[in-house]
Design a protein around this motif. Sequence first.
Motif, short mmCIF file in Angstrom:
data_model
loop_
_atom_site.label_atom_id
_atom_site.label_comp_id
_atom_site.label_asym_id
_atom_site.label_seq_id
_atom_site.Cartn_x
_atom_site.Cartn_y
_atom_site.Cartn_z
N THR A 241 3.28 -0.23 9.67
CA THR A 241 4.21 0.19 10.73
C THR A 241 3.46 0.88 11.87
OG1 THR A 241 4.64 2.23 9.49
CG2 THR A 241 6.27 0.48 9.28
N TYR A 246 -0.96 -0.05 21.50
CA TYR A 246 -2.33 -0.54 21.38
C TYR A 246 -2.65 -0.94 19.94
CZ TYR A 246 -7.34 -0.94 21.50
OH TYR A 246 -8.62 -1.43 21.38
N THR A 247 -2.20 -0.13 18.98
CA THR A 247 -2.42 -0.47 17.57
C THR A 247 -1.73 -1.79 17.24
OG1 THR A 247 -2.33 1.90 17.11
CG2 THR A 247 -2.34 0.43 15.21
N GLN A 248 -0.52 -1.95 17.77
CA GLN A 248 0.22 -3.19 17.51
C GLN A 248 -0.53 -4.39 18.07
OE1 GLN A 248 4.03 -2.17 19.23
NE2 GLN A 248 4.64 -0.97 17.43
N ALA A 249 -1.05 -4.24 19.28
CA ALA A 249 -1.80 -5.35 19.90
C ALA A 249 -3.06 -5.66 19.10
CB ALA A 249 -2.14 -4.99 21.34
N ILE A 251 -3.66 -5.15 15.89
CA ILE A 251 -3.34 -5.78 14.61
C ILE A 251 -2.92 -7.23 14.82
CG2 ILE A 251 -1.69 -5.74 12.67
CD1 ILE A 251 -1.82 -2.64 12.87
N ASP A 252 -2.24 -7.50 15.94
CA ASP A 252 -1.79 -8.87 16.22
C ASP A 252 -2.91 -9.78 16.72
OD1 ASP A 252 0.70 -8.18 15.44
OD2 ASP A 252 1.52 -7.92 17.47
N ALA A 253 -4.02 -9.19 17.19
CA ALA A 253 -5.10 -10.01 17.73
C ALA A 253 -5.69 -10.86 16.60
CB ALA A 253 -6.18 -9.12 18.34
N VAL A 254 -5.96 -12.12 16.90
CA VAL A 254 -6.39 -13.06 15.86
C VAL A 254 -7.92 -13.14 15.81
CG1 VAL A 254 -6.22 -15.44 15.05
CG2 VAL A 254 -4.28 -14.38 16.22
N VAL A 267 -8.22 -6.74 23.61
CA VAL A 267 -6.77 -6.79 23.62
C VAL A 267 -6.17 -6.13 24.86
CG1 VAL A 267 -6.51 -7.03 21.13
CG2 VAL A 267 -6.49 -4.76 22.13
#
Length: 313
Positions: A241, A246-249, A251-254, A267
């Motif tokens: 969660t 920025y953390t969300q971006a 984690i979503d970066a592949v 990111v």
Amino acid sequence: MRTLTLTDVTMTYPGRTKVRAVRGVSLSVSEGETVAIVGESGSGKSSTARVVAGLQKATSGSVEWTGQAASTSHPMGITTGVAAPGVPRVQMVFQHPDQSLDPMWQVKKSLAEPLVRLGVRSKDTIRQLSTTLLERVGLPAEFLDRHPRELSGGQAQRVAIARALIASPHIVVLDEPTASLDQTVRSRLLVTLGELQAETGVGYLMISHDMSSVRRLASRVLVMYRGRVVEEGRTEEVLATPIHPYTQALIDAVPPIDPRVAWHPKVWLAAADTPDDVSDPQCPAGSSCDEHRPGLNEVATGHWVACTTREAP
Ligand code: ADP
Ligand code: MG
């Protein structure tokens, strides 16, 4: 258990450009625990690591080593430790083994050096500890006579880890230790690092952009952006969660398909040396940070976030 604590540390590289690489970072790492720092390239992770390892002096703020030793015996059997009490022994493992190992030295010389520095004189003790450490990282004693060029990337990194651990450090800083290794080798190395920690009680400060490594090893994680910690908390909670955009971006970066390709997810726009009043154009929360960068707020027990526009779910 003893703890290394950084309080409000800043670090500016001297010279004409005066890069403000670390801007008010507070963190702690205790013996026996693993703390991770994640963030894209340029966010100040290695600079923070260098302060922790004592390779770079903090410009302001404090670095302290406090608490009581759990036991006086050294896990690797060294009893001649001469380090001053109150000063932690911190070792560092770098991303590339050639940053940790001298290419001209045989493995045995690389392993002996930290012991010699510590005041160990006995050739027998050095030989015995070197063999033991090699075995602990899964390499045979024959490797003592090899040079780094005669080792695979994974083997060389194992030697670097053996070298970091041989003189019974309290804390080892691992700066992207598996970034240049493929998935299988990486995975086995993480197992070895976990075993060594269980055996010796060493604390790890691990820098990584591989979230699966962080998930496996670290109990706590700090997310760095532009020289600051923007989110921190228990690894499971932050990764499941994430609250800061920025953390969300991140984690979503592949990550790239080829795991040998070093991953530097750009990111967001800004590197650590970007002036504070430059906004983050990609931030979905808008540019409310331009004037005043928010400090960390506790949104749930032990979960801290530096964003005023987001709340805990
Ligand atoms: P990370 O490890 O997260 O990629 P670094 O700590 O290496 O980030 O870098 C943070 C900032 O400090 C960057 O802007 C980088 O260019 C700068 N920097 C790193 N090392 C030096 C140095 N030796 N001298 C001047 N600037 C540096
Ligand atoms: Mg780095």
